[in-house]
Design a protein around this motif. Structure first.
Motif, short mmCIF file in Angstrom:
data_model
loop_
_atom_site.label_atom_id
_atom_site.label_comp_id
_atom_site.label_asym_id
_atom_site.label_seq_id
_atom_site.Cartn_x
_atom_site.Cartn_y
_atom_site.Cartn_z
N ALA B 38 0.83 -1.21 0.00
CA ALA B 38 0.00 0.00 0.00
C ALA B 38 0.86 1.25 0.00
CB ALA B 38 -0.93 -0.02 1.21
N GLU B 39 0.32 2.29 -0.67
CA GLU B 39 0.93 3.62 -0.63
C GLU B 39 2.42 3.58 -0.99
OE1 GLU B 39 -1.13 6.01 -0.15
OE2 GLU B 39 -2.81 5.13 0.95
N GLN B 40 2.72 2.93 -2.08
CA GLN B 40 4.12 2.85 -2.51
C GLN B 40 4.30 3.48 -3.88
OE1 GLN B 40 6.85 0.58 -1.45
NE2 GLN B 40 5.88 -0.56 0.21
N ASP B 41 5.46 4.10 -4.13
CA ASP B 41 5.79 4.61 -5.46
C ASP B 41 6.26 3.45 -6.33
OD1 ASP B 41 5.24 7.33 -5.04
OD2 ASP B 41 7.09 7.48 -3.86
N VAL B 42 5.69 3.35 -7.50
CA VAL B 42 6.14 2.30 -8.43
C VAL B 42 6.41 2.94 -9.79
CG1 VAL B 42 4.76 0.54 -7.26
CG2 VAL B 42 3.82 1.72 -9.25
N LEU B 43 7.21 2.23 -10.59
CA LEU B 43 7.46 2.65 -11.98
C LEU B 43 6.96 1.54 -12.90
CD1 LEU B 43 11.12 4.07 -12.04
CD2 LEU B 43 9.02 5.29 -12.70
N VAL B 44 6.16 1.90 -13.89
CA VAL B 44 5.69 0.91 -14.85
C VAL B 44 6.27 1.25 -16.22
CG1 VAL B 44 3.66 0.05 -16.07
CG2 VAL B 44 3.55 0.42 -13.60
N ARG B 45 6.81 0.26 -16.89
CA ARG B 45 7.32 0.52 -18.25
C ARG B 45 7.03 -0.66 -19.17
NH1 ARG B 45 11.92 1.37 -14.92
NH2 ARG B 45 12.80 -0.66 -14.40
N GLN B 46 6.76 -0.32 -20.45
CA GLN B 46 6.50 -1.36 -21.46
C GLN B 46 7.82 -1.97 -21.89
OE1 GLN B 46 4.02 -0.03 -24.71
NE2 GLN B 46 3.85 -2.09 -25.60
N ARG B 47 7.83 -3.28 -22.07
CA ARG B 47 9.03 -3.96 -22.52
C ARG B 47 8.92 -4.47 -23.95
NH1 ARG B 47 12.87 -5.35 -18.85
NH2 ARG B 47 14.02 -5.49 -20.82
N ASP B 48 7.68 -4.77 -24.35
CA ASP B 48 7.50 -5.36 -25.70
C ASP B 48 6.09 -5.08 -26.20
OD1 ASP B 48 8.06 -6.76 -28.00
OD2 ASP B 48 7.45 -8.69 -27.14
N HIS B 49 5.95 -5.17 -27.54
CA HIS B 49 4.63 -5.05 -28.16
C HIS B 49 4.00 -6.43 -28.33
CE1 HIS B 49 3.83 -0.96 -29.40
NE2 HIS B 49 5.08 -0.79 -29.77
N ALA B 50 2.69 -6.51 -28.12
CA ALA B 50 1.97 -7.72 -28.51
C ALA B 50 1.91 -7.80 -30.04
CB ALA B 50 0.55 -7.71 -27.94
N PHE B 51 1.72 -6.67 -30.68
CA PHE B 51 1.71 -6.62 -32.15
C PHE B 51 3.10 -6.98 -32.66
CE2 PHE B 51 1.87 -4.65 -36.33
CZ PHE B 51 0.59 -4.86 -36.83
N GLY B 52 3.13 -7.72 -33.76
CA GLY B 52 4.41 -8.10 -34.34
C GLY B 52 4.94 -7.04 -35.29
N PHE B 53 5.97 -6.31 -34.84
CA PHE B 53 6.66 -5.38 -35.75
C PHE B 53 7.90 -6.12 -36.24
CE2 PHE B 53 4.19 -2.43 -33.09
CZ PHE B 53 3.55 -1.69 -34.08
#
Lengths: 434, 434
Positions: B38-53
């Motif tokens: 609870a009540e914590q700072d977090v960082l969220v980041r994307q690592r990959d696309h589901a779509f195939g590039f």
């Protein structure tokens, strides 16, 4: 479902020598009691072609039904028609055949079909299912109702005409059917939802259910690999294609040797007899190449005359086209798409008769082929001591006359055969048995 | 065999709003013991696309195998490659892969595939069966031996690469396969005899037998009704097409809005996810329209430069093409047919990097889309009293960092969802469960 695809045969190559169109027969001619008629003079003559030399019969329907606007002209047209052809295609475009739901023109079309049948002409109905010229009242129905209406219409027509019309274009132009965009219509909408193969199955299965003896064609103008793939799809789906219909409207120029050869080569691979169902070759200016849908070419008959130069070219091209197809063993019939220029599709000068009814050179040239070069003319022969005569002739129906009596027989298969022919005493009927 | 054709879905319309590419997720973040953080700072980041590039990885094979002629250039090429793409296509052209019978380049290709896999890149093999660039030694064999050799080759490749390459173009360009005339070859001869569907069945069934988990594509350049009909044939024959491959080499000019829309509309009807497998858009002069087979266009690289004007146009066209396909829910991946101009098919200036390795505007534009506009950038969030954070992001792989510890999760399906994420104490691994 087992695939109906069969590996290509090895014998389906063109033979300009026409061995596949000819039989060498020995006939043993006997009297009514079965005893050989030895040392007798007989006359043998061809009555009909096994090959289907067809034409549309659309222009004769009104005349047959007593609604001619030009009795003399139409009677002459009918004479020209029957002098050349032995197969007729009659129109069953749904939007015209049953413009008002529940009021099909069955009686009128049956009269026309019967007229041809009485003259020894085989009749094909065209088509049972197509997206163009379909019934306008379908647009008021939902998908399931359209499906049901299609099935009922197919069963009704096939059943109503059984015995008079036993050959049908089951489905027309299915390659483009689900993606046809020129005019919105209920058949395209249904095809989009069900897929092409389901539409094929619908047409073939309903028609076959109504008449198990019916002969059904898949018919298309698309000569690309698309049509090949559709045929493979049908065969994989177990749809029994009796005959393969290839259109060959040549409004943008005659196909010529190379294209015709390529088409024959590619479509004979399916081991299904081929009908060239819709052939047009112009005696006037071709439609420009940039026109991709011929229906977009809207000109009047006056703007599109048959010319002397065009008629000479047409005669050459028609002769060459007929020779190429007759020379290919996979081809079973060739239907020309309109005898007179009058009332031609698109007002095109594609007929074999001019607007005044006089024959173009192409008519005479075709007559020379069909009733001349490829016709076994009346031949006097004499039976030997065992009552036998030998003859070579084009496949088809024949009669033999001896001492005023006549018996008929058929040359059915190419190559050598032996027939026994019993000649009734001075009667017009007779039977041949192998 | 039951038809695999299914009626078109109703939801497969383009959505420029990209709702089908995005998820709205609520994450409950817990510690190792399962209690909410609870009540914590977090960082969220994307690592990959589901779509195939995707992109072909042909140019990196030598470098990966330690045979680079230009170590610095190739390392930079590899950096550019992995900075943009998450799917690689590797070449299995039989005539090159096994030029001498019994000497396949398995080790070399496996090293290349593994290199991509180690970087989180999915790999597809291209193709298992094709008439072009096929093994030259097949011509010495009879039909049955060719059939057998094809089957063995397909089983071998699929088995040998299982776990590293689990996606294959099972068969390439089958629409034209039996009527291909540019160069005589044993595959065309066999296809002519067996038919297209049998060739499809051969490829799909052998590949599936070697690896039941494999993902198999039907791949073609033919965007006409012919390909539609072939797909219907395959579905009727019970051939399980996992993905539909559409090539889109645009050497003769970009497709533009209308053609792309038409193709998507027609091919999404089959309810099979679509891969755009081979896209090329030039930054130089287009190939003239009268060239019907691109292989006939033989010019040197010097004769076909990348121009400033062409590069600006290419960037616009590539951006528009990617936007159109990303906006269509039926499309699952898009593979570009070559990163550098160097070694391009036909010497075409169709790469995203110039011959000197510098990026064209199209490279930067694509990077802005794939790793910018369509990428969920690093986002600082704070959990609530129940340990929850809400986020909206593009579908794909993500990681969440809290107090130096990292856990990964995926946004798999569009729309709203709820995930629980257990974060291990200061460790790099973590698991998400719904």
């Amino acid at each position: 479902m087992t695939s109906l695809f069969t590996s290509p045969g090895s014998s389906l190559r063109p033979d300009p020598g026409l061995a596949h169109r000819r039989a060498q027969a020995t006939l043993t001619v006997t009297g009514e009691d079965g005893s050989p008629l030895a040392e007798q003079d007989v006359l043998v003559r061809q009555r009909d072609h096994a090959f289907g030399f067809g034409c549309i019969g659309f222009e004769l329907i009104d005349w047959i039904n007593g609604r001619s606007q030009d009795e003399t002209g139409d009677a002459e047209l009918a004479r020209r028609w029957t002098a050349l052809f032995n197969k007729a295609t009659l129109p069953f475009y749904w939007g015209r055949f049953e413009a008002v739901r529940g009021e099909p023109k069955t009686a009128e079309l049956r009269a026309a079909a019967q007229w041809f049948k009485d003259r020894g002409v085989g009749v094909k109905g065209h088509p049972l299912l197509w997206h163009t010229l379909t019934a306008p009242w379908l647009t008021d129905l939902g998908a399931e109702q359209v499906d049901q209406a299609l099935r009922e219409r197919i069963r009704r027509e096939v059943a109503d005409f059984t015995g008079v019309i036993d050959t049908w274009d089951a489905i027309n132009e299915a390659v483009i059917m689900p993606v046809f965009t020129a005019e919105p219509n209920a058949v395209t909408t249904l095809a989009r939802q069900k897929g092409r193969v389901a539409m094929l199955r619908l047409a073939f299965e309903e028609a076959r259910a109504a008449n198990p003896e019916v002969t059904l064609l898949l018919n298309d103008f698309d000569m690309s690999t698309g049509y090949e793939c559709l045929i493979e799809a049908a065969l994989e789906a177990g749809v029994e294609i009796d005959r393969l219909g290839l259109q060959s409207h040549m409004h943008q120029g005659a196909w010529g040797e190379e294209k015709t050869h390529d088409v024959l080569e590619r479509f004979s691979r399916f081991n299904i007899p081929i009908h060239f169902t819709e052939t047009t070759i112009l005696s006037g200016t071709p439609v420009p190449e940039h026109i991709s849908d011929l229906n977009d070419w809207q000109v009047s008959a006056e703007q599109w005359p048959s010319t002397e130069e065009g008629e000479a070219r047409q005669a050459e091209e028609i002769q060459a086209h007929y020779r190429r197809l007759f020379a290919h063993p996979a081809v079973e019939s060739l239907t020309y798409w309109g005898l007179p220029d009058k009332d031609m599709w698109l007002n095109a000068p594609g007929g074999l008769l001019r607007r005044d009814g006089s024959p173009k050179p192409a008519y005479d040239r075709l007559h020379e082929l069909i009733k001349g070069e490829w016709w076994t003319s009346e031949t006097p022969l004499r039976t030997d001591e065992a009552g036998r005569v030998s003859l070579e002739g084009f496949l088809g129906g024949y009669e033999l006359e001896v001492d005023g009596a006549v018996a008929s027989f058929e040359l059915q298969a190419p190559g050598a055969s032996h027939l026994e022919l019993r000649v009734p005493q001075r009667s017009a009927a007779g039977t041949a048995s192998r």
